[in-house]
Structures are given as C-alpha cells and as structure tokens.
Enzyme design. Structure first.
Site, PDB file in Angstrom:
ATOM      1  N   TYR A 112       0.807  -1.216   0.000  1.00  0.00           N
ATOM      2  CA  TYR A 112       0.000   0.000   0.000  1.00  0.00           C
ATOM      3  C   TYR A 112       0.849   1.278   0.000  1.00  0.00           C
ATOM      4  O   TYR A 112       0.339   2.343  -0.326  1.00  0.00           O
ATOM      5  CB  TYR A 112      -0.930   0.031   1.216  1.00  0.00           C
ATOM      6  N   THR A 113       2.076   1.205   0.439  1.00  0.00           N
ATOM      7  CA  THR A 113       2.889   2.411   0.579  1.00  0.00           C
ATOM      8  C   THR A 113       3.855   2.574  -0.585  1.00  0.00           C
ATOM      9  O   THR A 113       4.189   1.611  -1.277  1.00  0.00           O
ATOM     10  CB  THR A 113       3.682   2.387   1.900  1.00  0.00           C
TER      11      THR A 113
END
Length: 854
Positions: A112-113
C-alpha cells in the site's frame, strides 16, 4: 569432533556475522548493512528525491532479491523507520501512505505504501558511481554492493543508531546536522582541538521529538568515553488548571504515555487530575491534562515526571564498527574516523576524475592534431578498407594512439567545423586546469581538506537545521511533597471487627443516613471523620501496626463493604486490627501509649511510627494470641496521667513520667500488678475534674468514673477495685474508654456479640457511679465485647479552650485552680444550654466560648 569445539567455533562465526553484518552501524556512514542495501537498491532503481515514488513492495523485492537474503518484514521495517520523522533527525526515505505513528501504530502493508530517497540519503550516496568506495560481491556473486557509502555528512551522529548484537549493543542519540558539520570543519582546521572546543559546536543530542535534555556533565562524559546518562524531559506548559504537553522524550510511545497518565487519574494514585485529552494533530503534539483548582499544578507535574515517561533516562553507548571490529568510540574518534573516510572518498573520486579527464584530454589532443593534417587524414580513411584498417593506417602514419585513432574514425563530420575546433581548443585548456587541480588535491593534504570543508559548507547552506532540543546543565532532582498531591477534604473512615476498611465522602455518608455495609455477623470497630491528608496507624492484636495514608484507603460508597486490610499489608493467621489512631503530623512532641494483656506498657515517640515503606506490618510491642495487644492511646499536650484497668476491676492511676519513652523494639515495662488477672486497657488522662473513664462489664454494666477521683499511685501498683466482689457470676471489665472536655456531645456504642449489633447510648444518660457495679444496659443473653465513644462534634479549632487546657501543667501551678474552674464552667454551660438560645455579645466571654464550643 568435541561438542565444545563445534559449538564454540560455529557460535563464534555466527557472532562475528551478527556483529559485523547485521546489528551494528558502521562508523563511517552510520548505517547497518540492511539500511545501506535499501538506499543503494533505491539509488540503482533511480528513485531520487525529485523522481516518482515506487511501491515499497517493489523496493523490498529488489533488496531481498539482490542484496539482503532475509525476510521481507525486516527490510520493510528498516525502510519504515528511516521514513519516520519522530525517529530520524533527518529522514533518509520519504514515504507516501501510512508509515506508522508516534503512538506506535504499525505501518500499512508494503503493497500500500510508496517511497523514494530524500536529499539526505542522496548526500550519503553522492559520487558512489565514481569508485569512491569499495564494492564486494553479493550473497550469490551475481551483483556488487558497496561496503560503505560515501556519506557527505556523519550520519552516525546526525541520525544516531540503536542495535543489539552478540555481546555488544549500541545506543547513539541523534545530533544536530549543522552543529556536527561545524565541529568537523573546526576539527579539520584544528587537529589538536580539545573536547571543550568541540562542545562549543555540538551542544549535545538533538532529538526529532524535541524535549529538554538535562546533564551537560554527562554529555561531556559520553563524548569523552562513549558512555553517559542523560535525562530527557517533556516540554510542558504549566497553568493553574491544566498542564499542556507539547514535546515528549525520544522514542516514547505517546498513546501509552497518555494511557499511563489516565490510569493514574482513574486509580486516584494522586488526587487532582480531572481528565487527560490527547488532541495532537499534524501540527504537533498536544496533551492536555485538566487539573482541579485547589491542587498545585507544579506538584502534579513533578509526580508525573517521576512516575511516567514524561521524563526518561537515555544512556549513551557509542559502539560502532570501526576497521571491521566493534569499538566503543568517543566523539573525537568518531569525527576522526569520518574525516579519514572523507579523505579516502575524495582521493578515490579525484583519481577517478583524473583518469577520466586525462583520457578525455588525450582524445581532445588527438582531435586537434588531426585538424592540422585533416586532408591527409580524410584521404587515408577513404583509402582504407574498413574501420580497423583506417585506425591502423592513422597510427602508422601520424603516431596516433589506438584511443585517438578510434575517436577520429568515429568522429562525425559536423564536428570538423571551425566552431567545434575552437571549442575543443578551449576544452583542452579547461581540462588542463582541472587535471592540475586534481593532481594538487591528490598530492597536497591541505588542498584535500579544503575540498572537504567547501563541500560541508555547501551542505550546511543548502539544508539549515535549527536545534529542536533544549540543553540544560544540571539534571534537576524531582522532589515531591506527597501531601500536596492529595486533595484536601474530609471523609468518613470506617473499619470493621473483621478487618474491612473504606473511606466515603461526607456526601455519601450523609445521604445514606443508615448503617454502613458489613459482612454477615460483622460489626463496626471504629469510624470517624478524617482528612485525606492524614494517616491512620492501625494496631493489631499481635502487637503490630500498619501505616496507612487515608488517601490510599479504598474510596467506596457508605453502603459498600470496603476492602480487606490484609490486601494492603499481609496479616498473620488470627491477626486482627483492634484500633487505630489518626495522625496529622508525625511530630516528636507526642507519644503513643501501648499495652498488652500481661500489663507491659510503654510510650513511643509518634515520629518513630513514620515509615518509608507502608505496605507491611511493623512491631510495636511483643504480643501474641495468648498475650495480645489490648490498648492504644495517643498523648495530647494536656495529658498528665495514665489510667490502667484490669479485667477484675482494678484501676490504677499514676503520673505520665512513670512510663518511660522507649523505642519500637523495646519490650516495655510492668505497668500494673496482675495476680491471676488481665489488663483490659490503658488510657491517658488530664487533671481536669470532669474527665472520665468508662468501663464496660461482662454483664452489660457501664460504669463511669471521674479520673480526678482515682488515687495517684506509683508504678507498678495493683490499684483499687472499683466493683463489688460477687462470688457467683462476678463482674469482669471487658473494655474501657476515656472521655474529656474536648469530646463534648459523645455517644457510647457497645459492640454486642450475642445478637451481633451496635447498641448506642447517649453519654449523658450514664451518671457517675463509684460504688455500684454499673448501670445495666443489656439483656442477660447478650455478651458485650467492645466499648467505643463516637464523637458527634469535636471542635479542633477551639483555640481558647486549648490554651486554657495547656495552662494546667502541674498541681503546683498557681493558676491551675482558676483554669480548672473556668473549664468546668465552660463544660456546664455547654451541657445546660442550647446553642440556638445563646445571644451574641462580643463583650460576654462566656457567650463567645459557648459559640466556639458548638
């Protein structure tokens, strides 16, 4: 093989690997291997500070696939830490998405990052492509990775580092970038500078979370030896009704800190905290601690600093890898190692650039030589059968080198214009200057150092870094006045015969208007109104006492049962609390009278009962279940006698000085001659005529006697019998109580075993009776056990009455008769009059006294 040899050799290899290649940072670039591999991999992926972000999972895959053959979580966690601005003084990675929080929230999953390098990591990687550092094969020998990064600033000091290896650990705090760089410049210019000189620049650690750092001497010790202990304190705005925390110590979990403060308030470990609110946002930390108005805010702050992570110790342990070995380093050694590393980097870079420039100049000179014979060169190339043949012919004809010949043959025709020729001539001159400069840097140490200084100054100007942490010289000792932490209020305290104790607010007590909550078959031992800043001394039948501050007693509703005293301090089997006294101050002018059943008695200084440890029992007089402690009394300034009463009804009175003052460990002295008899109680008494001793008998009789009527004896004496001798079912005293002029509207409570109840009688209903055997109050089947006087109104502030009583010092006092007469008059007025019928008259002393009494 021998097992010891196998384990020793393999553990040694494992330890060496952990120390050198896992847990400890390198002194030159301040990075652990995993951190170095992450930054290098991101650089190879072209993820500069101005480039687009890439998924963290992409970066982790690159790192573990090429350089770091370990779990992906270890790599991602290292990435996340380097992106957290509350952990790193100057972040090395910029991350999009949830990268955790100062509340110790975990970062989002790496899918997600997104991340990229920062300008500071670019400074660490600068010139890595110019052979400035050595490269070694990776784990599978398919790739090369750097041993160390060029590091244009000393990252070990700037961002600090923590780690735990086998037999070694490191703990280096972050410092201010500009201060460290200034110190390096000064160190280069003044090689023999002292630590004091360096500390003019590096004041101490500079944490990303700010705070106040205390202990300049310890900082100096750490800079000198590598080890030192400092204190980091939160920055707190102190107001009358609130504390506002704006900065907290380094690596403190903010959510846990708030929870701890809330728990202190909830469990009422201190009084005064109303609520705790964490209203921190992206602008910064803000924890609001609401306080009560009558509590000193600075005292609450001192307590929180001492008992929570608002204040935290930090231990320097500056261990790093130096020359492939772990070493404990001083500040001077770290700076020297960094300067030596920079010199090596600059030399390697200069050699690389010198070779490149000399190669380029060689080519440019070949071009210029070619221009002078251009027509013939063109002819030779046109007559050649191919590129290789043309190169060979040019070398043979004009003595060009193979590199020059290759460049000439590969030259495009437009480069033969007069403009390009002129540019080549200028380039040749410029190359000569740069080559000369590089040779000078390589041959002259001073020029080499100037290059380092100029690059450091450029970095300082480009990235100014203001200090966040405040440095203070002394570690402030936290001193707390416990009394100031306790809310000053009166409460009702009650303890039962079975040892259950509680405190209730006066509001709860008055609202209930009934009996307190008790276990079945339990009765009230003692109750009274006390202040939360007072202390109870609870005495047990085994001769022990417990020091119990009132504010530490369980706060409960009046109808609740309370808490068992054994939960506060361990009691032996069959040990029970028999009485307590209330102490406002442990002064050295008052005494406690204790006596056991065998007649041993002593006085102990009240100050001796003040113990630092309060959750245990201490012995005051040797006693047992066979010879229990039976009596406790607290001496007041106006007490001059001691009255002792035995089970068979013998009463003795003697001067207070006959009882020696002894320590807690002393066994006491014989206070009364007992012949097949037992002591029931011993009480202090005054010289005032109206003071009384009340005696409760086994037959339910209450006998009331003025202490002034009891003859004065000398210790030890048998005393005088105050009950008629009856052969069948003789009278036996089971309990005594004393009453004086300071307990004016008293009620007498009998604890009755037969029906397990409290029988309350108004004290005035019992007339003084010297010759009878007491006024019957109970039925025959009842078994009275205990006698207590409940004080309805006790006027402590009656200064006039106190001053009169203190004048009665001895019988020889000239004014004693007048004083006693005056006190008796006051008592008679207070008993015969109704306060509402008293008319106010400032000139009438009697009226003033009456109003004070009521």
């Amino acid at each position: 093989m021998n097992l010891e040899e196998i384990v020793g050799e393999r553990f040694g290899r494992y330890s060496k690997y952990i120390i050198q290649d896992r847990a400890l940072p390198d002194v030159r670039d301040g990075l652990k291997p995993v951190q170095r591999r992450i930054l290098f991999a991101m650089n190879e992926l072209g993820m500069g500070s101005t480039k687009a972000f890439k998924k963290s999972a992409r970066i982790v895959g690159e790192v573990i696939g090429k350089y770091h053959p370990h779990g992906d979580s270890s790599v991602y966690e290292a990435m996340v830490r380097m992106s957290q601005d509350w952990k790193m003084r100057n972040r090395l990675i910029e991350m999009h998405g949830n990268n955790g929080s100062i509340d110790n929230d975990p970062a989002a999953a790496m899918r997600y990052t997104e991340a990229r390098l920062t300008v500071f990591s670019e400074a660490l990687l600068q010139d890595i492509d110019k052979k400035t550092v050595n490269f070694i094969p990776n784990f599978d020998d398919y790739e090369l990775e750097p041993v160390v990064l060029p590091a244009k600033f000393p990252n070990l000091l700037v961002n600090g580092g923590t780690g735990m290896a086998t037999g070694y650990a490191t703990n280096i705090p972050p410092h201010n970038l500009n201060e460290v760089l200034e110190a390096i410049i000064y160190k280069i210019e003044h090689k023999d500078c002292s630590l004091a000189d360096l500390m003019k620049f590096i004041k101490g650690p500079d944490f990303p979370t700010g705070g106040i750092v205390e202990g300049r001497d310890e900082i100096e010790k750490a800079f000198k030896t590598g080890k030192g202990k400092i204190v980091i304190r939160s920055k707190v705005e102190v107001n009358e009704t609130e504390l506002i925390v704006t900065e907290i110590p380094y690596e403190v979990n903010k959510a846990e800190l708030v929870r701890k403060i809330s728990e202190i308030a909830l469990k009422k470990k201190i009084d005064g905290i109303v609520e705790v609110n964490d209203i921190s946002d992206r602008e910064g930390i803000r924890i609001e601690i609401k306080l009560k108005k009558d509590i000193a805010s600075d005292v609450i702050l001192a307590y929180l600093l001492k008992n929570t992570d608002l204040s935290k110790n930090y231990n320097y342990n500056m261990v790093a890898i130096s020359q492939r070995s772990p070493r404990l380093l001083s500040l001077d050694e770290i700076l020297n190692e960094y300067i030596l590393h920079q010199k090596e980097v600059i030399r390697n870079r200069s050699n690389y650039e010198l070779q490149r420039l000399e190669k380029r100049k060689h080519i440019v000179l070949g071009f210029l030589k070619m221009v002078s014979v251009l027509d013939e060169v063109i002819r030779i190339i046109r007559q050649s059968s191919g590129k290789k043949d043309a190169e060979t012919n040019l070398i043979e004809r004009f003595s060009f080198t193979s590199e020059q010949a290759d460049a000439i043959v590969s030259l495009r025709l437009y480069r033969l214009s007069s403009t390009d020729v002129s540019e080549m001539e200028n380039e040749s001159v410029q190359l000569s200057k740069e080559i000369k400069k590089l040779i000078k840097i390589l041959n002259n140490e001073h020029d080499l150092e100037n290059v380092i200084i100029s690059e450091i100054k450029e970095l300082m100007d480009k990235y100014p870094s203001p200090r966040l942490s405040v440095i203070k010289d002394e570690i402030k000792k936290i001193e707390i006045d416990e009394q100031e932490l306790i809310e000053n209020e009166n409460v009702m305290v009650v303890i039962s015969r079975d040892g259950y104790i509680k405190r209730s607010s006066l509001k709860s007590y008055q609202a209930t208007q009934g009996a307190t909550g008790l276990k079945e078959n339990d009765v009230v031992l003692k109750k009274g109104e006390v202040n939360t800043r007072s202390t109870l001394l609870l005495f047990t039948n085994l001769g022990n006492f417990i020091q119990l501050p009132v504010h530490k007693i369980m706060d409960a509703k009046w109808k609740d049962m309370g808490d068992y005293i054994g939960n506060f301090a361990a009691l032996d089997n069959k040990e029970k609390v028999i009485d307590y006294i209330v102490v406002d101050e442990f002064d050295e002018e008052r005494f406690v009278l204790v006596a056991n059943q065998d007649g041993s008695i002593k006085r102990v200084l009240l100050s001796d009962f003040n113990k630092t440890r309060i959750n245990k029992t201490f012995n005051v007089l040797a006693s047992s279940t066979i010879n229990p402690l039976v009596s406790i009394d607290l001496q007041e300034a106006y007490d001059t006698y001691v009255v002792m009463v035995s089970k068979n009804g013998y009463v003795v009175k003697y001067d207070i000085e006959e009882i020696p003052v002894q320590s807690l460990m002393a066994k006491g002295v014989k206070g009364i001659n007992l012949r097949k008899d037992k002591l029931v109680g011993a009480k202090f008494a005054t010289k005032i005529n109206k003071d009384e001793i009340l005696m409760l008998t086994n037959r339910g009789g209450l006998k009331r006697e003025f202490t002034a009527n009891i003859d004065v004896s000398h210790r030890p004496a048998k005393g005088k019998r105050y009950f008629k001798l009856i052969k069948s079912n003789p009278y036996e005293v089971v309990s005594i109580a004393s009453e004086n002029i300071f307990r004016l509207k008293s009620f007498i409570t009998l604890h009755v075993i037969g029906k397990v109840k409290d029988l309350v009688i108004q004290g005035e209903e019992i007339k003084p009776d010297r010759y009878e055997n007491g006024i019957p109050t109970l039925e025959k089947e009842d078994q009275p056990q205990m006698l207590r006087i409940d004080i309805d109104r006790y006027n402590e502030s009656n200064d006039l009455l106190l001053s009169l009583a203190e004048q009665v010092e001895d019988e020889d006092d000239q004014n004693s008769e007048d004083v006693i007469s005056e006190l008796e008059k006051i008592i008679s007025i207070s008993k015969d009059s109704d306060p509402e019928d008293i008319e106010e008259d400032e000139d009438d002393d009697e009226n003033i006294i009456q109003q004070k009494l009521f």
